[in-house]
Design an enzyme around this catalytic site. Structure first.
Site, mmCIF file in Angstrom:
data_model
loop_
_atom_site.group_PDB
_atom_site.id
_atom_site.type_symbol
_atom_site.label_atom_id
_atom_site.label_comp_id
_atom_site.label_asym_id
_atom_site.label_seq_id
_atom_site.Cartn_x
_atom_site.Cartn_y
_atom_site.Cartn_z
ATOM 1 C CG PHE A 150 35.429 -27.507 -15.626
ATOM 2 C CD1 PHE A 150 34.815 -28.650 -15.127
ATOM 3 C CD2 PHE A 150 34.892 -26.269 -15.292
ATOM 4 C CE1 PHE A 150 33.709 -28.560 -14.298
ATOM 5 C CE2 PHE A 150 33.773 -26.172 -14.457
ATOM 6 C CZ PHE A 150 33.191 -27.326 -13.961
ATOM 7 C CG ASP A 195 35.597 -20.819 -19.755
ATOM 8 O OD1 ASP A 195 35.726 -19.960 -18.860
ATOM 9 O OD2 ASP A 195 34.999 -21.898 -19.594
ATOM 10 C CE LYS A 200 35.860 -20.701 -11.194
ATOM 11 N NZ LYS A 200 35.934 -21.493 -9.981
ATOM 12 C CB THR A 214 14.194 -13.988 -14.445
ATOM 13 O OG1 THR A 214 13.195 -14.843 -14.996
ATOM 14 C CG2 THR A 214 13.545 -13.018 -13.462
#
Lengths: 539, 539
Positions: free
Chosen positions: B253, B362, B393, B417
Site C-alpha cells: 500500500f 516507504d 503520519k 503550491t
C-alpha cells in the site's frame, strides 16, 4: 570597481537562476540591474502617507460600506518600502543555507512573517513589499489578519491544531456543522455534497476517481462486481482496472501528481521525464484582443475548440478508452491567464453531458472569491450545476464539491489517512465570516475595476511594452508584455520597487491580490507599474 | 420486545455497514451483539485505579528513566470506560448528519478531542477508549499532550499557523534551522537532504518523480534537453514523456492517487474501477510462522521473491519500460502487517542497485518511532543508505529524504503550491524533543516486548482463535485471527470493551499505539484481548 562589478555579476547570475527556476526566460541585463543599484540609494520611493484618521472613520461606517473604508487591516503599511535589492543579502544567505538541505532554486526570498501585515509582506532584509501574488493565490485575508489570530488563540480551536484526526474514521463531534458553516455556506449553486482533501492535486485526483467510479457503475447497470474484477485490479489489469480517461485542455494546469500531471499541459518543466497516461487533449480557446473588435473570430475559436472536444470524445470512446470526465479551469491560470467565454463553458457542459461524462471544474486557483464571486464559473451562467468543483488554496483546505450522483457506494475509495485537516476548516469558517462581514466580494469587484481600468490605460499608453490584452474578472487580472524578455524585466523591476507579482505563461504577469486588496492598493500598484514601464530597457 | 429487536437489528445493520465499509467481511452476528447489550448494564469493566502518587514520583526520576515512570501524560485515565455500545447513539446521529453532506460509511465514531488525553480517546457518547490505532498510526504523542499545547499557545508559533506560505518560493526566515532541528535531526543514516510535502501520497508521487528525473538524466549522459522532448511531453508523448516504471510488491500500500495506486495492491476496494499504469509487480515474502521452525522455507521464500524482482527488471527493461525505482514498505502494513527479513531487504537493495534503479523505502506508516527506531529499515542493516525514504503520519508532515544525487536540476519539478506546512514542522520539532527527553524510543522497545510476550502467550492459549504468527518490532505489532469472521468479531468486541485497534489484511489486527504507550497500557490491552478471546462466538 572590480568588486562592484563582481557583485553585480553575482547578483545577476543569482537573479537569472531564480527567474529561470520558475520557468521564465530571463536574459541577464547587466545594464538595468546596474542602474537599479545606483538609483536605489538616490531615491526613496513610495512614501505614501498613512491616513491616521482612517482607523477611526472605519469604525463609523455602516457594515455594508466597510469594504470601502481606508483601513481593513489596522496598522497596515501605507506603501512599499525597499532598502536592498530583492532578494537582499540576508535572503541570499538563507537560500544558500537551504540549498544545503534541498534544491532551493525556486525560492524568491525568505520572509519575515511576523512583521508582514495585510497586503504587505516583509522579507528577511526588511523590505516591505506590496504582495499581489498572495502565496500563489493561496492566502485569502493577507498576513496576520486579526481575525485569523483570534482563531488560533482560542483554546477550543487549539484542540484541532494539535489533535489531527484520521478524518474519514474518527471525525470530531461538531464536524458536520463546521463543514456546513464553512465550505457548504459558500458552495456553488446546486451543491450540497463536499469532501475535504489536503491539497489541490489530491482534490483533482479524487474527483477523477469519483468520476471513474460513477462511469463504471453506469456501465455495470446494476450488475454486481465480479470476482475477476476484484482480482484483476490488484495487478493493474482489466476488467478491474479500467481504460477510462479524463479529457483536458492544452495550456491547462491541474497539479503535479502523476494523474493530475497527465491533465497538465501548461509548461514542459512540469512534465518532462515523467510517464503520462494516454488521455485525450483538446484545444482551449485563444482569443484575439480587444474582445469587442474580434467577436466573430473568437466565436469561431470557440467552435474550433468545441469541435475538438467532440472529436476527442469520439476517438477515445470508439477506442474503448472511455472518457469519464472533462477537467477544465474556468480561467487557465498557470498557463497564462487564458480566458474563455461563458458560451464556451455552456457548450462544453452540453457536449460533456451528451457524451455521458462528468464536468470537473478545477477552481483551485479561481475559487475563493478573487473573481468577485466565490466560484468563477458562477459568472458563466451554466444551464446546470457543475458535476464537480475542486478547490484548495484560498479555501485553505483542499477538496471538492460534487453532485449527489457522484457519491461513492463504498468507503475507503475516496480516502486517505488525514482527508484534509479540520484546523484549516476552522480558519476557513472565520474567513467566510470576515468576507461576509467586511463585504469583501464587493471590494474585489471595486478594486478589480480600478485595476482593470488602470491596466487598460497603461496598455494604451505603453503599447511598445504591454500587449493590448488586459483581462480579468474581479481582481483576478493579468496582462502580457510584448516579449518574454520584457516580462522578465518587468517582473524583476516590480520586485525591486516593492511589488510582488506572479509570472505565468510565456509573457504574462498575473495579479492575485488578497481579498483585502483595496482601490488604494490598486493605485499604488498602478503607479509602480507605470514607473516600471518607463524604465524597461529590453528592446 | 419488538422495539428491542428492531433496535438490535438496526444496530447490527449499522455495525455491519461500518465494518464492511473498511473492507472487513463482517457477517452479522445477532447473538453476540445481543448478549453484549444485555451484559453491558451488568458489569462495569476496567476500573483500574489511578495511582495518585505517580505524578509526584515521575518528577523525581532521572531523565533516562522517565519513560518507565507510571505517568507520562498527567491526568490520563487509568483504564477504558465504556457506557454505551460503540458507536453510541450520539455518534450514530452524527454519522447520519455527516452522511447528508458526504458518504460517511467509513466513520467508526465521532470523537470528543477536547476530553481525550494521552492514550485514551473519548467518543461523542463519553466512552473513554484505549486507542492503540492512533488515528491510523498518525498521531505520535497521544491526545492533548501538554507539550503540543505549548507549541500552539506560543504567539511566535501562531504566526506559522495562520500565514501558510508557498514554501517553495517564500519560506519563512529560520526555515532551514527548523528543518535541521526536526526532520534532519532524526534523518536515516547517511541522509542530509529532505523535501516536505502535505501527505503520504504526495510524498511517494514526488519520490517517484525524482527517481524518473534521475534515471532520465543518467540516460541522457549530459546531453541537453531537446526541443522535441519539451514539445512532446506537453501532449503526453515520447520522448519527453518517458515509458519509465516503478516496481512494487503484491500486498503493498503506497497511497491512493493514481500514480501511488498503481503501486498499491493490498485490497481491491482501493483500486477497482480506476485506471492504472503497466508497471512491474513482484511477490513480497509470505513467511511461515513460527519463524524459528521454518528457517529453510522462509529463506527459499526470500529467494523466490527476489528472483521475481530480477525477472521483472529483465522483462520491463527489455521492453523499454525502464524500471527507474523499486518502492517497498519495510513492513507491509495495510496489506496485513507482512514482515520480511533483513536479508531480503539487503538483497533487494543489491539487485535494485545492480539494475540502475533507485530504492524507495516507504516509511509512511513504519517511520516515526513505533519500531523503537525512527526508521524501521534501520533494523535491516542495509549495506548502503536507502536512495529515498518517504514519510508522513507520525512525522506530522509528509515528505522524503533522498541522497544528494537525486536532487532535481531545476525548480518547479518537485513542487506544488504549499510544499507541506511549516506549522506541522513546528509541532514535529517539539515531538522530536519530547521523544528524546522522555526516552520514548526505549519505551517503545519495552512496551513492545510486553505486547509481544503477551500476544504470544495468548496465541498459545487460544489456538482456536489466534494464529501462531504474532509478529512485531517495537510496538508495531500484529496478530491474525483464525478466520476473517473471527477477526471482525474480535475487532468489534475490543471496541465494545474500550479498545480501539486497527484491522488490516484479511484477518489481521494491527496495533499502532502512541509513542507514550507504556507497559501498563500493554497490560490493560492484553487483559481486554484475553476477555475478548474468551467471548468469541464465531465458530
Amino acid at each position: 570597481m572590480k568588486n562592484r562589478n563582481g557583485h553585480i555579476k553575482r547578483q545577476e547570475r543569482h537573479i537569472a537562476m531564480h527567474i529561470r527556476s520558475v520557468g521564465l526566460q530571463f536574459h541577464p541585463k547587466p545594464n538595468y540591474i546596474h542602474q537599479f543599484e545606483m538609483a536605489l540609494s538616490k531615491f526613496n520611493l513610495f512614501h505614501y502617507q498613512l491616513n491616521a484618521v482612517s482607523c477611526f472613520l472605519n469604525r463609523q461606517l455602516p457594515k455594508s460600506a466597510r469594504c470601502l473604508s481606508t483601513v481593513l487591516v489596522p496598522g497596515e503599511a501605507s506603501g512599499p518600502s525597499v532598502k536592498t535589492t530583492v532578494p537582499g543579502p540576508k535572503s541570499r544567505q538563507m537560500i544558500a543555507d537551504l540549498d544545503k538541505i534541498q534544491f532551493a532554486g525556486s525560492v524568491f526570498y525568505f520572509t519575515d512573517y511576523k512583521n508582514s501585515l495585510g497586503n504587505y509582506v516583509v522579507d528577511a532584509d526588511g523590505n516591505s513589499i506590496l504582495d499581489v501574488f498572495s502565496q500563489i493565490s493561496s492566502l485569502p485575508l493577507g498576513y496576520n489578519h486579526p481575525d485569523m489570530h483570534k482563531v488560533v488563540q482560542d483554546p477550543d480551536n487549539q484542540i484541532a491544531f494539535i489533535n489531527r484526526p484520521a478524518l474519514g474514521i474518527f471525525p470530531a463531534q461538531g464536524w458536520p456543522e463546521k463543514l456546513t458553516n464553512s465550505l457548504l455556506s459558500v458552495a456553488p449553486k446546486g451543491h450540497t455534497q463536499v469532501n475535504t482533501m489536503a491539497c489541490g492535486s489530491c482534490s483533482n485526483e479524487n474527483a477523477f476517481k469519483a468520476a471513474f467510479m460513477w462511469y463504471r457503475n453506469k456501465q455495470r447497470g446494476g450488475a454486481s462486481i465480479s470476482d475477476e474484477e476484484n482480482s484483476s485490479c490488484l495487478v493493474n489489469r482489466a476488467p478491474g482496472s479500467t481504460p477510462f480517461t479524463i479529457m483536458s485542455f492544452k495550456g491547462s494546469f491541474h497539479g503535479q501528481t502523476l494523474g493530475c500531471l497527465t491533465t497538465t499541459h501548461s509548461r514542459s518543466i512540469f512534465k518532462l521525464d515523467f510517464p503520462a497516461l494516454d488521455w485525450p487533449i483538446a484545444s482551449f480557446p485563444r482569443y484575439k484582443y480587444p474582445l469587442e473588435d474580434h467577436v466573430k473570430e473568437n466565436e469561431a475559436e470557440d467552435r474550433r475548440c468545441l469541435a475538438e472536444v467532440e472529436e476527442q470524445f469520439e476517438i477515445y470512446n470508439k477506442a474503448g478508452k472511455f472518457v469519464a470526465g472533462v477537467v477544465v479551469e474556468p480561467i487557465q491560470a498557470e498557463g497564462g491567464d487564458v480566458h474563455a467565454s461563458p458560451e464556451f463553458f455552456q457548450q462544453l457542459q452540453r457536449i460533456t453531458k451528451k457524451n455521458g461524462a462528468a464536468l470537473i471544474l478545477d477552481e483551485v486557483q479561481t475559487g475563493g472569491g478573487a473573481t468577485g464571486k466565490y466560484w468563477c464559473h458562477e459568472h458563466f451562467n451554466l444551464p446546470d450545476p457543475a458535476d464537480f468543483v475542486t478547490f484548495s488554496k484560498k479555501m485553505l483546505t483542499g477538496g471538492f464539491y460534487s453532485l449527489p450522483e457522484f457519491r461513492p457506494q463504498q468507503g475507503l475509495k475516496i480516502f486517505n489517512t488525514w482527508m484534509g485537516d479540520p484546523s484549516k476548516v476552522l480558519l476557513l469558517e472565520k474567513v467566510v465570516q470576515v468576507v461576509k462581514r467586511d463585504n469583501l466580494l464587493k471590494l474585489v469587484e471595486l478594486s478589480g475595476k480600478k485595476l482593470m481600468d488602470g491596466l487598460k490605460d497603461l496598455s494604451n499608453r505603453f503599447p511598445q511594452h504591454m500587449k493590448n490584452n488586459v483581462r480579468g474578472i474581479g481582481t483576478f487580472c493579468a496582462f502580457d508584455l510584448t516579449s518574454p524578455q520584457k516580462r522578465d524585466e518587468a517582473f524583476f523591476r516590480l520586485q525591486q520597487h516593492g511589488v510582488q507579482s506572479g509570472p505565468c505563461g510565456e509573457q504574462t504577469i498575473r495579479l492575485r491580490p488578497f481579498l483585502v486588496f483595496q482601490p488604494k492598493h490598486a493605485d499604488i500598484f498602478l503607479d509602480v507599474l507605470e514607473k516600471v514601464l518607463k524604465e524597461i530597457q529590453t528592446p
